[in-house]
Design an enzyme around this catalytic site. Sequence first.
Site, mmCIF file in Angstrom:
data_model
loop_
_atom_site.group_PDB
_atom_site.id
_atom_site.type_symbol
_atom_site.label_atom_id
_atom_site.label_comp_id
_atom_site.label_asym_id
_atom_site.label_seq_id
_atom_site.Cartn_x
_atom_site.Cartn_y
_atom_site.Cartn_z
ATOM 1 N N CYS A 235 0.839 -1.194 0.000
ATOM 2 C CA CYS A 235 0.000 0.000 0.000
ATOM 3 C C CYS A 235 0.879 1.251 0.000
ATOM 4 O O CYS A 235 2.033 1.222 0.423
ATOM 5 C CB CYS A 235 -0.974 0.000 1.171
ATOM 6 S SG CYS A 235 -0.218 -0.234 2.801
ATOM 7 N N SER A 268 2.904 -2.368 4.189
ATOM 8 C CA SER A 268 2.979 -0.931 3.947
ATOM 9 C C SER A 268 4.220 -0.595 3.134
ATOM 10 O O SER A 268 5.219 -1.317 3.169
ATOM 11 C CB SER A 268 3.031 -0.173 5.275
ATOM 12 O OG SER A 268 4.293 -0.369 5.917
ATOM 13 N N ASP A 269 4.127 0.509 2.389
ATOM 14 C CA ASP A 269 5.360 1.089 1.876
ATOM 15 C C ASP A 269 6.154 1.561 3.089
ATOM 16 O O ASP A 269 5.630 1.678 4.202
ATOM 17 C CB ASP A 269 5.059 2.241 0.920
ATOM 18 C CG ASP A 269 6.166 2.453 -0.101
ATOM 19 O OD1 ASP A 269 7.323 2.059 0.185
ATOM 20 O OD2 ASP A 269 5.897 3.000 -1.184
ATOM 21 N N TRP A 270 7.437 1.832 2.883
ATOM 22 C CA TRP A 270 8.326 2.093 4.018
ATOM 23 C C TRP A 270 7.945 3.408 4.701
ATOM 24 O O TRP A 270 7.949 4.459 4.089
ATOM 25 C CB TRP A 270 9.767 2.094 3.514
ATOM 26 C CG TRP A 270 10.399 0.730 3.455
ATOM 27 C CD1 TRP A 270 11.648 0.393 3.906
ATOM 28 C CD2 TRP A 270 9.840 -0.493 2.945
ATOM 29 N NE1 TRP A 270 11.874 -0.952 3.717
ATOM 30 C CE2 TRP A 270 10.784 -1.523 3.122
ATOM 31 C CE3 TRP A 270 8.613 -0.833 2.368
ATOM 32 C CZ2 TRP A 270 10.550 -2.847 2.754
ATOM 33 C CZ3 TRP A 270 8.371 -2.149 1.991
ATOM 34 C CH2 TRP A 270 9.344 -3.131 2.180
ATOM 35 N N ALA A 272 4.963 4.208 5.696
ATOM 36 C CA ALA A 272 3.641 4.668 5.266
ATOM 37 C C ALA A 272 2.545 4.283 6.254
ATOM 38 O O ALA A 272 1.373 4.516 5.981
ATOM 39 C CB ALA A 272 3.310 4.093 3.888
#
Length: 433
Positions: A235, A268-270, A272
């Site tokens: 995401c 999650s994206d880093w 995020a």
Amino acid sequence: RSLHPRAALGGGAGTRRFAPGFLAAEALGGGQGEGEGGGGAANATEKNMLMRGVGWAKTPSFWDLKKWWYVGGTRPIPRLGIPSLNLQDAAGGFRTYWNELVGTVTAWPSLLCMAATWDPGSVRAFAVALGREFAGKGANGILGPSINVHRVARNGRNFEYLSGEDPYLGSQLVRGYVEGVQSQGIIAVMKHWVFNEQETHRDSESSEVDEKTKWELYYPPFQAAVDAGVDAAMCSYNKVGGTYSCGNEHELKTVLKEKMGFQGFVQSDWWATHGTWVDRGLDQEMPGTGEYFSEANVTARASPEAVDEAVERILGAIYRAELQNTTKCSPPDCEDWYRKNVTSREHVALARTLAAESVVLLQNTGGLLPLTSAGGVGRIAVVGAAANGSVWNPAGNGQGIADAWRIGDYYSGGGSGHVVAGHAVTALEGITR
């Protein structure tokens, strides 16, 4: 990929991979006291180990990846026979995070170049080779494919996106990518879910999209990846309808997991993640440096049912890929694998072929091309810095040091998708030869 938990349980399309409560020991095929890997169901600490990343250290400016750790990872759980997740950037090549890696991997054409081949077969051939290089480096997951449909022409990540401007094209190409990578025992992570169309204000902007436009323009490549059996989704940083993507229950649960039938896990994206959003559909926090997915917070703020589903989805990806049998190392003991040279003459030749296929000739008036001496061409003027551009190497600088990591060059875009070309041939050199 012979092991498919959903099939093993007798479940059909649209069912969850595991029955409720079907956790580590059962998923591995062992019962109580049945030797290694048969130590019983996962406890709360072990479940949490699967739900948050590891490997990053705090620096004065930000965070940096520990040497010889993978960009995304989880700790192994030996008691249950569960391997570490060794996930590495990026969708277009193995990220050369440290100088020791330069020249040991292939600097492939970008995924936007792959889109311009208009050829699912070429994309599949690339994906197989890419998966082989990742596996050869000890990774068991690739943070790709990147498949957002272009909307903003100046989006800094457009070069990473396989769909280009066309949802139908993206849908046709993504299957070959997912199946090619995963044929090598590597988990594919489709990204960035969803409506991540610009880098400008990416942490705060809200994408507003009506339902018809969502399904006709922006969802199709993701649906195609789901239909191809993609193991995971990432995401994005942005908000959707005013709610952060990684905490957007409608997009994560109602659309992705229910309507699309996605059976994998969402990470999650880093950085995020902005809340303990397990009940909203977020299964794993990356890179695990925050407290949102700490064991204490997850225990206090997430329902046991949502935690179990998150763990089951992560385990499902691990077992479908048979990572419990094929994972080569767990950080920090991966230096030998990281240092292996996994490029080859065959991969370099394939990269050149793919780059050539991505050049689309619309018109050749008078048969001008190709230029040859036999055709009367004696000299060629080569103009511009790009013709003899140097390779950019961040030289190990971390995520927060002068933003060196985000700079690209003429051979590879910047940021997490950057691969330092170890043996670049400039346009001038190529013409001269």
